[in-house]
Scaffold this motif. Structure first.
Motif, PDB file in Angstrom:
ATOM      1  N   ARG A 111     -10.710  -6.048  -6.159  1.00 20.22           N
ATOM      2  CA  ARG A 111      -9.420  -5.362  -6.012  1.00 20.22           C
ATOM      3  C   ARG A 111      -8.941  -4.775  -7.337  1.00 20.22           C
ATOM      4  O   ARG A 111      -8.296  -3.722  -7.358  1.00 20.22           O
ATOM      5  CB  ARG A 111      -8.375  -6.346  -5.451  1.00 20.22           C
ATOM      6  CG  ARG A 111      -7.025  -5.714  -5.172  1.00 20.22           C
ATOM      7  CD  ARG A 111      -7.148  -4.541  -4.217  1.00 20.22           C
ATOM      8  NE  ARG A 111      -5.894  -3.851  -4.001  1.00 20.22           N
ATOM      9  CZ  ARG A 111      -5.795  -2.567  -3.670  1.00 20.22           C
ATOM     10  NH1 ARG A 111      -6.885  -1.845  -3.500  1.00 20.22           N
ATOM     11  NH2 ARG A 111      -4.622  -2.015  -3.497  1.00 20.22           N
ATOM     12  N   ILE A 112      -9.250  -5.429  -8.447  1.00 26.61           N
ATOM     13  CA  ILE A 112      -8.849  -4.915  -9.754  1.00 26.61           C
ATOM     14  C   ILE A 112      -9.534  -3.578 -10.027  1.00 26.61           C
ATOM     15  O   ILE A 112      -8.916  -2.634 -10.537  1.00 26.61           O
ATOM     16  CB  ILE A 112      -9.190  -5.930 -10.862  1.00 26.61           C
ATOM     17  CG1 ILE A 112      -8.442  -7.247 -10.630  1.00 26.61           C
ATOM     18  CG2 ILE A 112      -8.867  -5.363 -12.228  1.00 26.61           C
ATOM     19  CD1 ILE A 112      -6.937  -7.113 -10.620  1.00 26.61           C
ATOM     20  N   VAL A 113     -10.810  -3.478  -9.680  1.00 29.77           N
ATOM     21  CA  VAL A 113     -11.541  -2.222  -9.866  1.00 29.77           C
ATOM     22  C   VAL A 113     -10.973  -1.147  -8.937  1.00 29.77           C
ATOM     23  O   VAL A 113     -10.806   0.012  -9.334  1.00 29.77           O
ATOM     24  CB  VAL A 113     -13.051  -2.423  -9.604  1.00 29.77           C
ATOM     25  CG1 VAL A 113     -13.814  -1.124  -9.830  1.00 29.77           C
ATOM     26  CG2 VAL A 113     -13.605  -3.522 -10.501  1.00 29.77           C
ATOM     27  N   GLN A 114     -10.665  -1.525  -7.710  1.00 29.45           N
ATOM     28  CA  GLN A 114     -10.088  -0.570  -6.764  1.00 29.45           C
ATOM     29  C   GLN A 114      -8.760  -0.024  -7.269  1.00 29.45           C
ATOM     30  O   GLN A 114      -8.481   1.182  -7.170  1.00 29.45           O
ATOM     31  CB  GLN A 114      -9.913  -1.237  -5.397  1.00 29.45           C
ATOM     32  CG  GLN A 114     -11.223  -1.556  -4.707  1.00 29.45           C
ATOM     33  CD  GLN A 114     -11.068  -2.536  -3.551  1.00 29.45           C
ATOM     34  OE1 GLN A 114      -9.979  -3.087  -3.330  1.00 29.45           O
ATOM     35  NE2 GLN A 114     -12.142  -2.766  -2.813  1.00 29.45           N
ATOM     36  N   LEU A 115      -7.932  -0.903  -7.832  1.00 32.03           N
ATOM     37  CA  LEU A 115      -6.636  -0.468  -8.368  1.00 32.03           C
ATOM     38  C   LEU A 115      -6.814   0.460  -9.558  1.00 32.03           C
ATOM     39  O   LEU A 115      -6.074   1.438  -9.714  1.00 32.03           O
ATOM     40  CB  LEU A 115      -5.802  -1.687  -8.771  1.00 32.03           C
ATOM     41  CG  LEU A 115      -5.251  -2.529  -7.622  1.00 32.03           C
ATOM     42  CD1 LEU A 115      -4.619  -3.814  -8.152  1.00 32.03           C
ATOM     43  CD2 LEU A 115      -4.219  -1.733  -6.822  1.00 32.03           C
ATOM     44  N   ALA A 116      -7.811   0.153 -10.400  1.00 29.57           N
ATOM     45  CA  ALA A 116      -8.073   1.019 -11.556  1.00 29.57           C
ATOM     46  C   ALA A 116      -8.461   2.416 -11.096  1.00 29.57           C
ATOM     47  O   ALA A 116      -7.989   3.426 -11.649  1.00 29.57           O
ATOM     48  CB  ALA A 116      -9.175   0.412 -12.422  1.00 29.57           C
ATOM     49  N   VAL A 117      -9.304   2.506 -10.068  1.00 28.50           N
ATOM     50  CA  VAL A 117      -9.719   3.806  -9.551  1.00 28.50           C
ATOM     51  C   VAL A 117      -8.536   4.516  -8.904  1.00 28.50           C
ATOM     52  O   VAL A 117      -8.376   5.736  -9.042  1.00 28.50           O
ATOM     53  CB  VAL A 117     -10.884   3.649  -8.559  1.00 28.50           C
ATOM     54  CG1 VAL A 117     -11.196   4.972  -7.858  1.00 28.50           C
ATOM     55  CG2 VAL A 117     -12.129   3.142  -9.281  1.00 28.50           C
ATOM     56  N   GLU A 118      -7.680   3.773  -8.222  1.00 29.96           N
ATOM     57  CA  GLU A 118      -6.493   4.373  -7.607  1.00 29.96           C
ATOM     58  C   GLU A 118      -5.595   5.012  -8.659  1.00 29.96           C
ATOM     59  O   GLU A 118      -5.075   6.121  -8.459  1.00 29.96           O
ATOM     60  CB  GLU A 118      -5.714   3.313  -6.823  1.00 29.96           C
ATOM     61  CG  GLU A 118      -6.340   2.926  -5.500  1.00 29.96           C
ATOM     62  CD  GLU A 118      -5.536   1.848  -4.782  1.00 29.96           C
ATOM     63  OE1 GLU A 118      -4.344   1.667  -5.132  1.00 29.96           O
ATOM     64  OE2 GLU A 118      -6.097   1.195  -3.889  1.00 29.96           O
ATOM     65  N   ARG A 119      -5.397   4.313  -9.770  1.00 25.27           N
ATOM     66  CA  ARG A 119      -4.543   4.860 -10.828  1.00 25.27           C
ATOM     67  C   ARG A 119      -5.142   6.144 -11.405  1.00 25.27           C
ATOM     68  O   ARG A 119      -4.447   7.140 -11.610  1.00 25.27           O
ATOM     69  CB  ARG A 119      -4.342   3.825 -11.927  1.00 25.27           C
ATOM     70  CG  ARG A 119      -3.354   2.722 -11.576  1.00 25.27           C
ATOM     71  CD  ARG A 119      -3.003   1.882 -12.786  1.00 25.27           C
ATOM     72  NE  ARG A 119      -4.115   1.025 -13.180  1.00 25.27           N
ATOM     73  CZ  ARG A 119      -4.279  -0.219 -12.755  1.00 25.27           C
ATOM     74  NH1 ARG A 119      -3.410  -0.753 -11.924  1.00 25.27           N
ATOM     75  NH2 ARG A 119      -5.307  -0.938 -13.164  1.00 25.27           N
ATOM     76  N   MET A 120      -6.444   6.113 -11.662  1.00 22.23           N
ATOM     77  CA  MET A 120      -7.092   7.306 -12.206  1.00 22.23           C
ATOM     78  C   MET A 120      -7.133   8.433 -11.186  1.00 22.23           C
ATOM     79  O   MET A 120      -7.038   9.609 -11.539  1.00 22.23           O
ATOM     80  CB  MET A 120      -8.497   6.952 -12.680  1.00 22.23           C
ATOM     81  CG  MET A 120      -8.523   6.149 -13.960  1.00 22.23           C
ATOM     82  SD  MET A 120     -10.205   5.955 -14.619  1.00 22.23           S
ATOM     83  CE  MET A 120     -10.854   4.726 -13.499  1.00 22.23           C
ATOM     84  N   ARG A 121      -7.285   8.064  -9.930  1.00 23.70           N
ATOM     85  CA  ARG A 121      -7.310   9.070  -8.867  1.00 23.70           C
ATOM     86  C   ARG A 121      -6.026   9.887  -8.880  1.00 23.70           C
ATOM     87  O   ARG A 121      -6.047  11.112  -8.755  1.00 23.70           O
ATOM     88  CB  ARG A 121      -7.474   8.354  -7.529  1.00 23.70           C
ATOM     89  CG  ARG A 121      -7.686   9.243  -6.336  1.00 23.70           C
ATOM     90  CD  ARG A 121      -8.088   8.398  -5.152  1.00 23.70           C
ATOM     91  NE  ARG A 121      -7.023   7.527  -4.676  1.00 23.70           N
ATOM     92  CZ  ARG A 121      -7.227   6.387  -4.022  1.00 23.70           C
ATOM     93  NH1 ARG A 121      -8.447   5.970  -3.784  1.00 23.70           N
ATOM     94  NH2 ARG A 121      -6.207   5.671  -3.605  1.00 23.70           N
ATOM     95  N   GLY A 122      -4.904   9.201  -9.040  1.00 26.64           N
ATOM     96  CA  GLY A 122      -3.626   9.902  -9.102  1.00 26.64           C
ATOM     97  C   GLY A 122      -3.527  10.779 -10.335  1.00 26.64           C
ATOM     98  O   GLY A 122      -3.063  11.926 -10.271  1.00 26.64           O
ATOM     99  N   ALA A 123      -3.974  10.247 -11.479  1.00 26.60           N
ATOM    100  CA  ALA A 123      -3.891  11.003 -12.732  1.00 26.60           C
ATOM    101  C   ALA A 123      -4.785  12.230 -12.715  1.00 26.60           C
ATOM    102  O   ALA A 123      -4.450  13.261 -13.313  1.00 26.60           O
ATOM    103  CB  ALA A 123      -4.261  10.101 -13.905  1.00 26.60           C
ATOM    104  N   LEU A 124      -5.918  12.145 -12.025  1.00 25.17           N
ATOM    105  CA  LEU A 124      -6.880  13.243 -12.000  1.00 25.17           C
ATOM    106  C   LEU A 124      -6.681  14.182 -10.815  1.00 25.17           C
ATOM    107  O   LEU A 124      -7.392  15.181 -10.686  1.00 25.17           O
ATOM    108  CB  LEU A 124      -8.314  12.683 -11.958  1.00 25.17           C
ATOM    109  CG  LEU A 124      -8.753  11.873 -13.182  1.00 25.17           C
ATOM    110  CD1 LEU A 124     -10.073  11.164 -12.908  1.00 25.17           C
ATOM    111  CD2 LEU A 124      -8.891  12.786 -14.399  1.00 25.17           C
ATOM    112  N   GLY A 125      -5.736  13.843  -9.940  1.00 25.27           N
ATOM    113  CA  GLY A 125      -5.477  14.681  -8.777  1.00 25.27           C
ATOM    114  C   GLY A 125      -6.587  14.650  -7.742  1.00 25.27           C
ATOM    115  O   GLY A 125      -6.842  15.644  -7.057  1.00 25.27           O
ATOM    116  N   LEU A 126      -7.245  13.497  -7.615  1.00 22.16           N
ATOM    117  CA  LEU A 126      -8.344  13.364  -6.659  1.00 22.16           C
ATOM    118  C   LEU A 126      -7.814  12.879  -5.309  1.00 22.16           C
ATOM    119  O   LEU A 126      -6.770  12.217  -5.241  1.00 22.16           O
ATOM    120  CB  LEU A 126      -9.383  12.368  -7.193  1.00 22.16           C
ATOM    121  CG  LEU A 126     -10.046  12.753  -8.515  1.00 22.16           C
ATOM    122  CD1 LEU A 126     -10.999  11.636  -8.967  1.00 22.16           C
ATOM    123  CD2 LEU A 126     -10.798  14.065  -8.379  1.00 22.16           C
ATOM    124  N   PRO A 127      -8.532  13.145  -4.220  1.00 17.55           N
ATOM    125  CA  PRO A 127      -8.086  12.698  -2.888  1.00 17.55           C
ATOM    126  C   PRO A 127      -8.239  11.195  -2.718  1.00 17.55           C
ATOM    127  O   PRO A 127      -8.906  10.523  -3.511  1.00 17.55           O
ATOM    128  CB  PRO A 127      -9.012  13.460  -1.937  1.00 17.55           C
ATOM    129  CG  PRO A 127     -10.248  13.700  -2.739  1.00 17.55           C
ATOM    130  CD  PRO A 127      -9.777  13.935  -4.145  1.00 17.55           C
TER     131      PRO A 127
END
Length: 327
Positions: free
Chosen positions: A249-265
């Motif tokens: 879950r920690i890795v998933q949250l990290a990707v979620e944060r970057m996803r928002g910053a990078l404008g990814l779906p």
């Protein structure tokens, strides 16, 4: 101490007592033990089978007005099975989930017949719901690189070793095509300095050799150099904030944060990086059989879905660029 087949089956069967009559509960434990022994399924996979069968048994209990016994299961009609599936469909459950529930029930039914405990013919008489085929949604090469770059999160108020750790895990997902469970299952000794390939245990306890490219090795070494906890060879390589094994879950949250910053779906998840690994290899001329081996797919047909992704990307590029598409 390694978990035995019986341990995995008992763990998976735990909690079924409330959903099943005693004779059914005993048969379920025997079914799970057979799956553990013959198919070498992991504890998590066995628990998923047990959970799906439990849902079916609970719905049958509601439908029949009592916990079904083995004779009750043998007496089921196709209408009974359809009623169970319809009750879940009415709650908005996806067809793919209904297929999984029916598959678990059919597997249990085959076990009962094999053991001479009755035949649940109604399960095979009902057609499984149709599941719309969806293609994996990889991210672009640039996005995958950005997700694996610790500098992408340079503005976050997190310790440098945590950023390096997440970058190393993400690097393994994209650079080696690992599942997140496979990456977090690595021990420090498996990725010691100088290692260029690792042996990964995937689904069904199947092992495969995976080569490691230089950027992935560099990311792991950067994490090793910053990690504040001792990394014993037989202990997990990736650690949580308090030194315990790192949670997916920690890795998933990290990707979620970057996803928002990078404008990814929203489809840009840790598992999408594994899809990206396969798709990007294929688009650059990678051999399909070799990609199958790298991913640990039992069947080539599973890997062939990436040829459809690659073809879809080509068609999208054609539609976007060809001057006569809209003529």
């Amino acid at each position: 101490m390694a978990m035995t087949d019986q341990d995995r089956a008992a763990r998976a069967a735990h909690g079924l007592a409330a959903a099943a009559a005693p004779d059914v509960a005993a048969a379920v434990e025997g079914w799970l033990a057979r799956l553990a022994h013959e198919r070498r399924l992991s504890a998590k996979t066995l628990e998923a089978y047990a959970r799906d069968l439990s849902v079916v048994l609970v719905r049958l209990t509601d439908h029949l007005g009592k916990r079904p016994t083995l004779p009750d299961l043998a007496a089921l009609t196709p209408a009974d099975v359809r009623a169970v599936l319809a009750s879940r469909r009415a709650e908005g459950v996806a067809p793919r989930t209904l297929v999984r529930l029916l598959a678990a029930a059919r597997s249990f039914g085959r076990h009962l017949e094999r053991e001479g405990q009755g035949k649940v013919g109604a399960l095979t008489a009902v057609r499984a719901p149709k599941v719309p085929k969806g293609l994996p949604k990889p991210v672009s090469v640039a996005a995958a690189r950005a997700l694996a770059d610790p500098d992408t999160r340079a503005g976050e108020a997190r310790e440098a070793w945590v950023l390096a750790r997440d970058a190393a895990v993400i690097g393994l997902l994209y650079g080696a095509g690992l599942r997140i469970s496979e990456a977090l299952g690595l021990t420090a000794g498996m990725l010691s300095p100088g290692t260029t390939q690792i042996t990964v245990t995937g689904k069904g306890n199947k092992t495969r050799m995976v080569p490691l490219i230089a950027p992935v090795l560099a990311a792991v070494e950067a994490y090793r150099g910053l990690c504040p906890y001792p990394l014993a060879p037989d202990k997990p390589l990736f650690r949580g904030a308090k030194g315990g094994p790192l949670s997916p879950r920690i890795v998933q949250l990290a990707v979620e944060r970057m996803r928002g910053a990078l404008g990814l779906p929203d489809s840009a998840t840790p598992h999408a990086l594994r899809h990206s690994f396969a798709t990007h290899l294929l688009s650059r001329g990678g051999d399909l059989r070799a990609i199958q081996e790298l991913l640990g797919h039992a069947s080539l047909s599973t890997t062939q879905i990436y040829t459809q992704v690659d073809a879809a990307a080509l068609m999208n590029a054609w539609r976007a660029a060809h001057p006569r598409v809209r003529a």
